[in-house]
Scaffold this active site. Structure first.
Site, short mmCIF file in Angstrom:
data_model
loop_
_atom_site.label_atom_id
_atom_site.label_comp_id
_atom_site.label_asym_id
_atom_site.label_seq_id
_atom_site.Cartn_x
_atom_site.Cartn_y
_atom_site.Cartn_z
N GLU A 21 4.12 13.29 -5.04
CA GLU A 21 3.47 13.28 -3.72
C GLU A 21 4.26 14.17 -2.76
O GLU A 21 5.46 13.98 -2.60
CB GLU A 21 3.41 11.85 -3.17
N GLU B 113 0.88 -1.17 0.00
CA GLU B 113 0.00 0.00 0.00
C GLU B 113 0.92 1.21 0.00
O GLU B 113 1.64 1.45 0.96
CB GLU B 113 -0.91 -0.03 1.23
N CYS C 56 -2.64 9.04 3.23
CA CYS C 56 -2.36 8.51 1.88
C CYS C 56 -3.50 8.81 0.92
O CYS C 56 -3.30 8.99 -0.27
CB CYS C 56 -2.11 7.02 1.96
P1 NAD Z 1 8.40 5.15 4.20
O1 NAD Z 1 8.32 4.35 2.96
O2 NAD Z 1 9.49 6.14 4.33
O3 NAD Z 1 8.52 4.22 5.47
C1 NAD Z 1 7.57 3.21 5.75
C2 NAD Z 1 8.21 2.12 6.56
O4 NAD Z 1 9.18 1.44 5.76
C3 NAD Z 1 8.96 2.62 7.80
O5 NAD Z 1 8.72 1.72 8.85
C4 NAD Z 1 10.40 2.57 7.36
O6 NAD Z 1 11.32 2.43 8.43
C5 NAD Z 1 10.40 1.34 6.47
N1 NAD Z 1 11.48 1.25 5.49
C6 NAD Z 1 12.08 2.26 4.83
N2 NAD Z 1 13.00 1.76 3.96
C7 NAD Z 1 12.97 0.42 4.08
C8 NAD Z 1 13.68 -0.65 3.46
N3 NAD Z 1 14.61 -0.43 2.53
N4 NAD Z 1 13.39 -1.91 3.83
C9 NAD Z 1 12.44 -2.16 4.76
N5 NAD Z 1 11.75 -1.19 5.39
C10 NAD Z 1 12.00 0.08 5.05
O7 NAD Z 1 6.98 5.85 4.37
P2 NAD Z 1 6.54 6.89 5.49
O8 NAD Z 1 7.27 8.16 5.23
O9 NAD Z 1 6.63 6.24 6.82
O10 NAD Z 1 4.99 7.07 5.16
C11 NAD Z 1 4.51 7.98 4.23
C12 NAD Z 1 4.20 7.29 2.92
O11 NAD Z 1 3.30 6.24 3.14
C13 NAD Z 1 3.53 8.17 1.89
O12 NAD Z 1 4.09 7.91 0.63
C14 NAD Z 1 2.08 7.72 1.91
O13 NAD Z 1 1.36 7.93 0.73
C15 NAD Z 1 2.26 6.27 2.17
N6 NAD Z 1 1.05 5.68 2.73
C16 NAD Z 1 0.29 4.87 1.94
C17 NAD Z 1 -0.88 4.31 2.44
C18 NAD Z 1 -1.74 3.42 1.60
O14 NAD Z 1 -2.62 2.79 2.16
N7 NAD Z 1 -1.55 3.35 0.31
C19 NAD Z 1 -1.26 4.57 3.77
C20 NAD Z 1 -0.46 5.41 4.54
C21 NAD Z 1 0.70 5.95 4.01
#
Ligand code: NAD
Length: 503
Positions: free
Chosen positions: A407, A271, A305
């Site tokens: 975004e 997601e 999101c």
């Molecule tokens: P992010 O991708 O920076 O981080 C999300 C998670 O992934 C964190 O726990 C982070 O530590 C982990 N992570 C980062 N790099 C990784 C890797 N290489 N391997 C494994 N884990 C890793 O996202 P964010 O900044 O926490 O959240 C914001 C983003 O989330 C926005 O893009 C938003 O649109 C999206 N989002 C999407 C939905 C949906 O349902 N589609 C819902 C909420 C948020």
């Protein structure tokens, strides 16, 4: 112990006045200190609120081994009815400690208490009940077939857990989005290792206490804290003891996780990001469209999101709509979480504020008309070091600008006029993302036509953020892979097995 200060007293606005607590991993039913530690700072004022354990490879391995052992242990031996009872007990446990979860979530995110009280925490509990109810009512397939000897055969399908599920979560709706995955995973009989966002470790950790109190066997629910690359996130997603990975976060991170999951050909549910559009037709209920668009742009400081960052408005009402949005944005009250008048909190971190402000500067540099906002608000002395930004509305840029394509994940939107239905459909679809859209019109046929034509996973008509948890949730194009919600979660969290019996 999870924390060194009583959680119930940890009101967000007092973050500067209490000693930083220590947030531990939760592995095999026990709180475990870190090999290393990192600081969690308040979005409200940048004060240090917690020292958080950071898991190395060994601690992640311990969590995965605990989860694997639990699969074979008491958890695997439970009947569906027994699992359902435990999930109900978890939901009740969250509700019993509602104020603790509320304080923790607000302290981590800085979001208004009213928002967390009405959305984040109740949904955290509901996610366990909804999927407990779902698993009680799973249909099964049954087929009779002919065989050459005339005796026939029957086929029936069974759903089995996929095993240990790695759950990687973002920071914007921490408990809600984490339990959205943990609820169905456990309902289907899996065990989980959760890696919450480094920005929001508290509610995932607190849930461990609820799991223990509810009687969920050790190892079923595990939490490891840390970052992504070269930290707990990468160690978890590359761990071969993890059978499936479910992720919510940025599209770029999702792509990295997909690569990690390719090693071992493990399934992923992703997601991811969005650049969601609202489409406002001149025949809309104007007040409802304004109210809905203000919420979709500014709720949770634009860090949803499903939030709107592109607003297409049919030309006859364009000026009036922009003026009403400006009025609404300028009456949005920024302030501390516990103030009932607060409509918007800060962004999650200084780092994220840097990203959002870079888009504010880019918009100005590209020649956008700044209708309102575009900078940093004046806050009171105790809040001025927080990650605050102004709610912002732009016009004057086109679909090709970075402001319309990328975004931002902040409280901002670009408003653009359109003239024809086919034109707006083409322009909305001309984007790499495809998560959600909100269509505002009183023309029923048009509502159906446009909803069908927009390339998204979720299309709202005359509403935004209305969610029935039984419905499919996910994104098209670069916004996601797979659908979760209701029975759709079964497809990811179970293996379907066919049993063929020759009679
Ligand atoms: P992010 O991708 O920076 O981080 C999300 C998670 O992934 C964190 O726990 C982070 O530590 C982990 N992570 C980062 N790099 C990784 C890797 N290489 N391997 C494994 N884990 C890793 O996202 P964010 O900044 O926490 O959240 C914001 C983003 O989330 C926005 O893009 C938003 O649109 C999206 N989002 C999407 C939905 C949906 O349902 N589609 C819902 C909420 C948020």
């Amino acid at each position: 112990m999870l924390i060194t200060e009583p959680q119930a007293t940890a009101r967000a606005a007092q973050a500067t006045q209490i000693a930083p607590k220590s947030i531990h991993h939760f592995i095999n039913g026990q709180y475990v200190p870190g090999e290393r530690w990192f600081d969690k700072r308040s979005p409200l004022n940048n004060a240090l609120v917690a020292r958080v354990a950071e898991a190395g490879r060994e601690q992640v391995d311990a969590a995965v081994r605990a989860a694997r052992a639990a699969l074979k242990g008491p958890w695997g031996g439970l009947s569906v009815a027994q699992r359902v009872d435990l999930l109900y007990a978890v939901a009740d446990g969250i509700n019993r400690r509602f104020d603790d979860f509320l304080a923790a979530e607000v302290e981590d995110t800085g979001k208004p208490m009213s928002l967390a009280r009405h959305v984040d925490i109740p949904r955290g509990a509901a996610n366990f009940k909804v999927f407990a109810d779902m698993i009680k009512n799973v249909p099964t397939e049954f087929f009779e077939m002919a065989t050459p000897d005339g005796q026939g055969a029957i086929n029936y399908s069974m759903r089995r857990p996929v095993g240990v599920v790695g759950v990687i979560c973002p920071w914007n709706l921490p408990l809600l989005l984490m339990t959205w995955k943990v609820g169905p995973a456990l309902a289907c009989g899996n065990t989980v290792v959760v890696k919450p966002s480094e920005e929001t470790p508290q509610t995932a950790a607190l849930l461990g206490e609820v799991m223990n109190a509810a009687g969920v066997p050790p190892g079923v629910y595990n939490v490891v804290h840390g970052f992504g690359p070269d930290s707990a996130g990468e160690f978890l997603t590359t761990h071969r003891g993890v059978n499936a990975i479910t992720f919510t976060g940025e599209t770029r991170t999702g792509a990295a996780i997909m690569k990690a999951a390719a090693d071992g050909a493990r399934p992923v549910s992703l997601e991811m990001g969005g650049k969601n559009a609202a489409i406002v037709f001149a025949d809309c209920d104007f007040e409802a469209a304004i109210e809905g668009t203000l919420r979709s742009c500014f709720a949770n400081c634009g860090q949803v999101c499903l939030g709107t960052e592109r607003v297409y408005v049919e030309r006859p009402i364009f000026e009036r709509f922009v003026a009403a949005l400006k009025h609404g944005a300028e009456h949005m009250q920024l302030g501390p979480p516990e103030d009932p008048a607060t409509g918007m909190g800060p962004l999650i971190s200084q780092e994220h504020r840097g990203k959002v402000l870079s888009y504010y500067q880019k918009a100005a540099a590209l020649g956008a008309t700044v209708i309102t906002g575009g900078g940093v608000p004046d806050m009171s002395a105790e809040l001025q070091d927080g990650a605050w930004v102004q709610p912002t509305i732009w016009t004057g840029l086109g679909d090709e600008s970075a402001i319309a394509r990328e975004e931002i994940f902040g409280p901002c939107a670009l408003v653009m006029p359109f003239d024809r239905e086919d034109e707006v459909i083409r322009r909305v679809n001309d984007n790499a993302y495809g998560l959600a859209t909100a269509i505002w019109t009183t023309n029923l046929s048009r509502a159906h036509r446009v909803a069908a034509a927009i390339e998204v996973g979720i299309a709202w008509v005359n509403s935004w953020f209305l969610r029935d948890l039984r419905t499919p949730f996910g994104g098209a194009k670069q916004s996601g892979i797979g659908r979760e919600g209701g029975v759709h979660s079964l497809e990811f969290y179970t293996e379907l097995k066919n049993v063929c019996i020759k009679l």
